[in-house]
Scaffold this active site. Structure first.
Site, short mmCIF file in Angstrom:
data_model
loop_
_atom_site.label_atom_id
_atom_site.label_comp_id
_atom_site.label_asym_id
_atom_site.label_seq_id
_atom_site.Cartn_x
_atom_site.Cartn_y
_atom_site.Cartn_z
N SER A 64 43.50 33.97 35.37
CA SER A 64 42.70 33.23 36.35
C SER A 64 41.58 32.45 35.67
O SER A 64 41.09 32.83 34.60
CB SER A 64 42.09 34.18 37.37
OG SER A 64 43.10 34.84 38.09
N1 SAM Z 1 43.97 39.44 36.96
C1 SAM Z 1 44.79 38.60 36.14
C2 SAM Z 1 44.16 38.26 34.82
O1 SAM Z 1 42.99 38.57 34.60
O2 SAM Z 1 44.85 37.68 33.97
C3 SAM Z 1 45.24 37.38 36.89
C4 SAM Z 1 46.65 37.41 37.07
S1 SAM Z 1 47.58 36.22 37.89
C5 SAM Z 1 46.53 35.11 38.69
C6 SAM Z 1 48.25 37.23 39.21
C7 SAM Z 1 49.17 38.34 38.74
O3 SAM Z 1 49.61 39.05 39.89
C8 SAM Z 1 50.42 37.86 38.02
O4 SAM Z 1 50.49 38.43 36.74
C9 SAM Z 1 51.56 38.34 38.92
O5 SAM Z 1 52.72 38.71 38.21
C10 SAM Z 1 50.91 39.53 39.60
N2 SAM Z 1 51.54 39.94 40.86
C11 SAM Z 1 52.06 39.19 41.86
N3 SAM Z 1 52.55 39.97 42.84
C12 SAM Z 1 52.33 41.25 42.45
C13 SAM Z 1 52.61 42.54 43.03
N4 SAM Z 1 53.20 42.68 44.21
N5 SAM Z 1 52.24 43.62 42.34
C14 SAM Z 1 51.63 43.55 41.14
N6 SAM Z 1 51.35 42.37 40.53
C15 SAM Z 1 51.69 41.24 41.19
#
Ligand code: SAM
Length: 216
Positions: A64
């Site tokens: 992000s």
């Molecule tokens: N917090 C992260 C960082 O600091 O890098 C941001 C990650 S990105 C914006 C959102 C993440 O949510 C992705 O890696 C995606 O694979 C994960 N994601 C989406 N749906 C999900 C779910 N149901 N359970 C767990 N992770 C999920």
């Protein structure tokens, strides 16, 4: 892994930019100042680490934007010792920020490759926390209730499963909307059956995919 004066200087500039954009919580700014964001980038893209932008991390996902991390963390009102559940580990950067603020972190990622990479890095950096590979829309009931829940992917609706796992008085920060933009919501659990919903600003996240999120 090196954290040079140049990196530290770039991070200080980023902190000033975040403060200028409205981030006031000193604990959040200090944590961002402490965590070398370039450690979460491959060497080739090191130069992008201190621009206020999201960046690809593989599997079609992103680390992000620093402003988004700062905004969500500020809204979460993290206190030392808080038990925090994070949905969407991604690069592990947000987890590191929460850990620097003294939170007890449980984080869930659905992509195994990202889960493994983030876990290897955070462990190498010396952080102690719990990371799970799975569908975060179901939460992690075995460790519930949580003081705080942070969802770092865009949800179509507020997953009730997550509200259930929040302590009374607890806060959940979650972006909810369509595939283009989502409104950040602050959910404050008032009782076992009631919660207050505070509508915040618009953001654009990758989708929250799972049983209580978007379907694949
Ligand atoms: N917090 C992260 C960082 O600091 O890098 C941001 C990650 S990105 C914006 C959102 C993440 O949510 C992705 O890696 C995606 O694979 C994960 N994601 C989406 N749906 C999900 C779910 N149901 N359970 C767990 N992770 C999920």
């Amino acid at each position: 892994m090196l954290d040079t004066y140049k990196d530290k200087g770039a991070r200080k500039k980023l902190i000033d930019e975040l403060a200028f954009k409205g981030i006031k919580d000193v604990n959040v700014l200090n944590a961002i100042n402490k965590v070398p964001r370039h450690f979460f980038f491959s060497k080739t893209f090191h130069a992008h680490a201190y621009t206020d932008k999201a960046f690809p991390i593989g599997e079609g996902q992103t680390i992000s934007q620093p402003y988004t991390v700062a905004y969500q963390t500020q809204m979460l009102q993290v206190e030392k010792g808080d038990k925090v559940l994070e949905i969407g580990t991604g690069s592990g950067y947000q987890s590191a920020i929460l850990l620097e603020m003294g939170a007890q972190v449980y984080t869930i990622e659905r992509h195994e490759s990202l889960h493994k990479k983030a876990n290897a890095l955070l462990t190498k950096l010396g952080y102690k926390y719990t990371s799970i590979c799975g569908d975060g829309t179901k939460g992690l009931s075995t460790q519930a209730p949580y003081d705080k829940i942070i969802v770092t992917a865009g949800a179509p609706v507020i997953p009730n499963t997550l509200i259930v796992q929040l302590k009374i008085g607890g806060i959940m920060i979650i972006p909810v909307g369509d595939d283009k933009k989502q409104k950040m919501l602050s959910i404050v659990k008032k009782s076992a059956t009631a919660f207050e919903k505070i509508e915040l600003d618009y953001f654009s996240f990758v989708p929250l995919v799972g049983e209580n999120g978007w379907k694949k």
